[in-house]
Design an enzyme around this catalytic site. Sequence first.
Site, PDB file in Angstrom:
ATOM      1  N   LYS A  84       0.638  -1.135  -0.078  1.00  0.00           N
ATOM      2  CA  LYS A  84      -0.097   0.018  -0.016  1.00  0.00           C
ATOM      3  C   LYS A  84       0.685   1.175   0.134  1.00  0.00           C
ATOM      4  O   LYS A  84       1.873   1.261   0.790  1.00  0.00           O
ATOM      5  CB  LYS A  84      -0.839   0.116   1.249  1.00  0.00           C
ATOM      6  CG  LYS A  84      -2.051  -1.150   1.430  1.00  0.00           C
ATOM      7  CD  LYS A  84      -3.095  -0.976   0.323  1.00  0.00           C
ATOM      8  CE  LYS A  84      -4.056  -2.062   0.576  1.00  0.00           C
ATOM      9  NZ  LYS A  84      -5.270  -1.539  -0.387  1.00  0.00           N
ATOM     10  N   ASP A 139      -0.704  -0.697  -4.671  1.00  0.00           N
ATOM     11  CA  ASP A 139      -2.170  -0.356  -4.428  1.00  0.00           C
ATOM     12  C   ASP A 139      -2.006   1.140  -3.954  1.00  0.00           C
ATOM     13  O   ASP A 139      -1.581   1.177  -2.771  1.00  0.00           O
ATOM     14  CB  ASP A 139      -2.587  -1.213  -3.659  1.00  0.00           C
ATOM     15  CG  ASP A 139      -4.305  -0.792  -3.742  1.00  0.00           C
ATOM     16  OD1 ASP A 139      -4.618   0.333  -4.474  1.00  0.00           O
ATOM     17  OD2 ASP A 139      -5.081  -1.293  -3.084  1.00  0.00           O
ATOM     18  N   ASP A 196      -9.984  -0.612  -9.281  1.00  0.00           N
ATOM     19  CA  ASP A 196     -10.634  -0.969  -7.977  1.00  0.00           C
ATOM     20  C   ASP A 196     -11.694  -0.258  -7.768  1.00  0.00           C
ATOM     21  O   ASP A 196     -12.684  -0.575  -7.849  1.00  0.00           O
ATOM     22  CB  ASP A 196      -9.540  -1.131  -6.985  1.00  0.00           C
ATOM     23  CG  ASP A 196     -10.206  -1.558  -5.571  1.00  0.00           C
ATOM     24  OD1 ASP A 196     -11.281  -1.958  -5.655  1.00  0.00           O
ATOM     25  OD2 ASP A 196      -9.346  -1.878  -4.539  1.00  0.00           O
ATOM     26  N   LYS A 247     -14.507  -6.554  -5.769  1.00  0.00           N
ATOM     27  CA  LYS A 247     -14.828  -6.608  -4.309  1.00  0.00           C
ATOM     28  C   LYS A 247     -16.177  -7.053  -4.082  1.00  0.00           C
ATOM     29  O   LYS A 247     -17.158  -6.476  -4.638  1.00  0.00           O
ATOM     30  CB  LYS A 247     -14.408  -5.350  -3.561  1.00  0.00           C
ATOM     31  CG  LYS A 247     -13.251  -4.646  -3.867  1.00  0.00           C
ATOM     32  CD  LYS A 247     -12.331  -5.634  -2.943  1.00  0.00           C
ATOM     33  CE  LYS A 247     -10.678  -4.884  -3.034  1.00  0.00           C
ATOM     34  NZ  LYS A 247     -10.770  -3.596  -2.191  1.00  0.00           N
TER      35      LYS A 247
END
Length: 340
Positions: A156, A180, A231, A253
């Site tokens: 991240k 990400d 995403d 997701k």
Amino acid sequence: MKLTLRDIHLPLRHPFTIALGTTTLQHNLLVELEHEGATGYGEGASSHAWHLYTAESMRASLEAARPVIEAGGFSTPEELWNRVYPVLGENPFALCALDQAAHDLWGKQKGAPVWKLWGLSLENLPLSDYTIGIDTIEKMVMKMKEFDGWPIYKIKLGTEDDLAIVRELRKHTGAIFRIDANTAWSADQTLAFAPEMKALGVEFFEQPLPRDDWEGMRKVKGSCVLPVFADESCQTEEDVAKCAGIFDGINIKLTKAGGLVPARRMIAEARKLGLKVMVGCMTESSVGISAIAQLLPLLDHVDMDGAVLISKDIADGVRLDHGRAVFPETNGNGVTLLDA
């Protein structure tokens, strides 16, 4: 059919920070569907980045839908999903939790794992990454070493030291990196970072730009030396077509999509459009992770380490052994509550 709702609190191994905020204790909702002696389990994972979808709001939505849910059984999870969508569609997190429970119940009633009922095989499954949340560089190295030997790490980013972080982590492993940024970069930053990050063994970027910056993503797609996956820009079925030609792949997701039923449709649509497919998780127990695992044979990549990030699980189910999914000899999604 009987619906039971339970609050669950999942303590994290470490404070988990991304560009959108920090979590130390995850408050989720456990959904149980009981019918004719079998019980299926699903999980609604709350998100600090999605303030509308808390455990409390999921509970309220499901309570409002209780008469429709308990009105009768179902022959397939799709049948129940279609029945409840008119009353639950505005809360996809609640819908997802119910849909997971429906699939788990369906498989247990049919006497088979969900993946097998779908006609799938567990051969050549993608490996899951392990996620390293934002922290000091020293602590990010420590977090990676705590789970040494994983084949893939998701890092991240969204700090002033993003390149320095990746350079330092690379000194300690030969594993694949995925990055990400959770919408924290601009198009120019993404293009500037890409060449060195590719040289540092980064496989792809996930959602570097704000979710609605389609012009920026077109610029990135035209020049970036690394693939880019959507995403935040791909949350629902309607978003898949928007991503074609702008992203190289999508990360689905289940919570945002509304469960396994729409996720399978999103996967099929992405394949038609030439997009790679990944499924990601929230911070959740083995209940939610085991539902994700049923989709593994359909995926190119997966991020299903949510239950590894917590210090105390509430269930047994599909688990990860250094990124490899290990399926239990249990029907449905493979879920058994530890206190049941």
